[in-house]
Design an enzyme around this catalytic site. Structure first.
Site, short mmCIF file in Angstrom:
data_model
loop_
_atom_site.label_atom_id
_atom_site.label_comp_id
_atom_site.label_asym_id
_atom_site.label_seq_id
_atom_site.Cartn_x
_atom_site.Cartn_y
_atom_site.Cartn_z
N ASP A 113 37.22 44.63 24.48
CA ASP A 113 37.21 45.82 25.22
C ASP A 113 37.87 45.58 26.57
OD1 ASP A 113 35.49 48.07 26.21
OD2 ASP A 113 34.34 46.50 27.37
N ASP B 13 37.18 48.25 29.63
CA ASP B 13 36.55 48.38 30.89
C ASP B 13 35.31 47.68 31.03
OD1 ASP B 13 38.28 50.43 32.09
OD2 ASP B 13 37.63 51.64 30.33
C1 XBP Z 1 34.84 52.66 29.07
C2 XBP Z 1 34.65 54.19 28.98
C3 XBP Z 1 35.60 54.90 29.67
C4 XBP Z 1 35.81 54.81 31.08
C5 XBP Z 1 36.95 55.79 31.49
O1 XBP Z 1 35.46 52.25 27.95
O2 XBP Z 1 33.72 54.76 28.72
O3 XBP Z 1 35.45 56.16 29.42
O4 XBP Z 1 34.89 54.79 31.96
O5 XBP Z 1 37.98 56.09 30.80
P1 XBP Z 1 35.30 50.48 27.41
P2 XBP Z 1 38.59 57.31 30.27
O6 XBP Z 1 34.48 49.88 27.95
O7 XBP Z 1 35.17 50.94 25.87
O8 XBP Z 1 36.89 50.24 27.61
O9 XBP Z 1 38.30 58.53 31.64
O10 XBP Z 1 40.05 57.24 30.02
O11 XBP Z 1 37.75 58.00 28.87
MG MG Z 2 33.27 48.04 28.47
#
Ligand code: XBP
Ligand code: MG
Length: 254
Positions: free
Chosen positions: A12, A14
């Site tokens: 993953d 973020d």
């Molecule tokens: C985290 C998310 C993303 C980010 C924002 O994703 O939910 O939506 O908060 O990015 P992960 P975008 O933990 O799966 O990486 O605005 O590009 O959606």
């Molecule tokens: Mg995440």
């Protein structure tokens, strides 16, 4: 007991590769709102609550529905959200390119060990592909994306985490079965997605997810750890403290 050798690690982005949400995405959303002349402003607790909705476009629409359901149901709502999201992505990419966000402790070590051992690397994220590239370029260098054989991101699948679609998409492209890989996640939405695809999961909790419940994860840790700051948590139901490396991952994955 699983005798299938470990072939791949799927990360993953973020919260897992880097703490991007509070001081990265959140700020970029607020900048986009200001650009568009909206009086929306997501403070730290508000953003934490909204993180339950994965995907930036989906998160903005859910918020709009909360504060003005009529406007959010109008025919031009999707176009306005798309425009806001383009602005937000541009702000986020600029911020990350300026070097504002680093990898979490231990991430680079695990990636390098995996590469050295010939394990395949992949990404399965809800965020937009441009954001992934910006983070990888800023942290692993101009050729960093080459470390990852498959990158599943954003709208590659119709439904975002906790739907397992993005993990299934990545596994199909790697041509691997779930028991040949491990997922790395930081949130319950991510854990549900990985589990839904049949993947055993290493959870490293973060700023916004340390209070969530990760029962069922292969490992539930507060990070990957470094020699001077070991990770703590548990492996299955056993308490554990140490530095996560390939040896540990292979041991846990049997
Ligand atoms: C985290 C998310 C993303 C980010 C924002 O994703 O939910 O939506 O908060 O990015 P992960 P975008 O933990 O799966 O990486 O605005 O590009 O959606
Ligand atoms: Mg995440």
């Amino acid at each position: 007991m699983n005798s299938t050798p470990l072939r791949a690690l799927i990360f993953d982005v973020d919260g897992t590769l880097a703490e991007t949400e509070r001081d990265g995405h959140r700020i970029a959303f607020n900048q986009a709102f200001a650009d568009a002349g909206l009086d929306w402003n997501w403070d730290v607790p508000t953003y934490g609550r909204l993180l339950a909705i994965t995907g930036g476009k989906e998160r903005m629409l859910a918020y709009w529905r909360e504060i003005d359901p009529q406007a959010a149901a109008a025919s031009d709502a999707a176009g306005l959200i798309a425009d806001l999201h383009r602005r937000k992505t541009a702000h986020y990419v600029r911020r990350v390119a300026e070097g504002g966000i680093g990898l979490r402790p231990g991430v680079r070590r695990v990636l390098e060990q995996a590469r050295g051992a010939g394990l395949r690397l992949a990404i399965a994220t809800t965020t937009t592909p441009d954001n992934v590239e910006a983070l990888i370029h800023a942290t692993l260098g101009a050729r960093g994306m080459e470390w990852f054989e498959v990158v599943g991101a954003g709208d590659a699948v119709p439904r975002k985490k906790p739907d397992p679609g993005i993990y299934t998409w990545v596994l199909e492209r790697l041509a691997l079965c779930p028991d040949q890989a491990l997922a790395f996640e930081d949130s319950t939405n991510g854990l549900r997605a990985a589990h839904g695809a049949g993947l055993r999961t290493i959870v490293t909790t973060g700023a916004y997810t340390h209070h969530e419940n990760f029962d069922g994860a292969l490992a539930w840790l507060d990070g990957l750890g470094e020699a001077d700051a070991p990770a703590t948590g548990r492996i299955g139901s056993q308490p554990w403290s140490g530095v996560v490396g390939l040896d540990e991952l292979r041991q846990w994955a049997v």
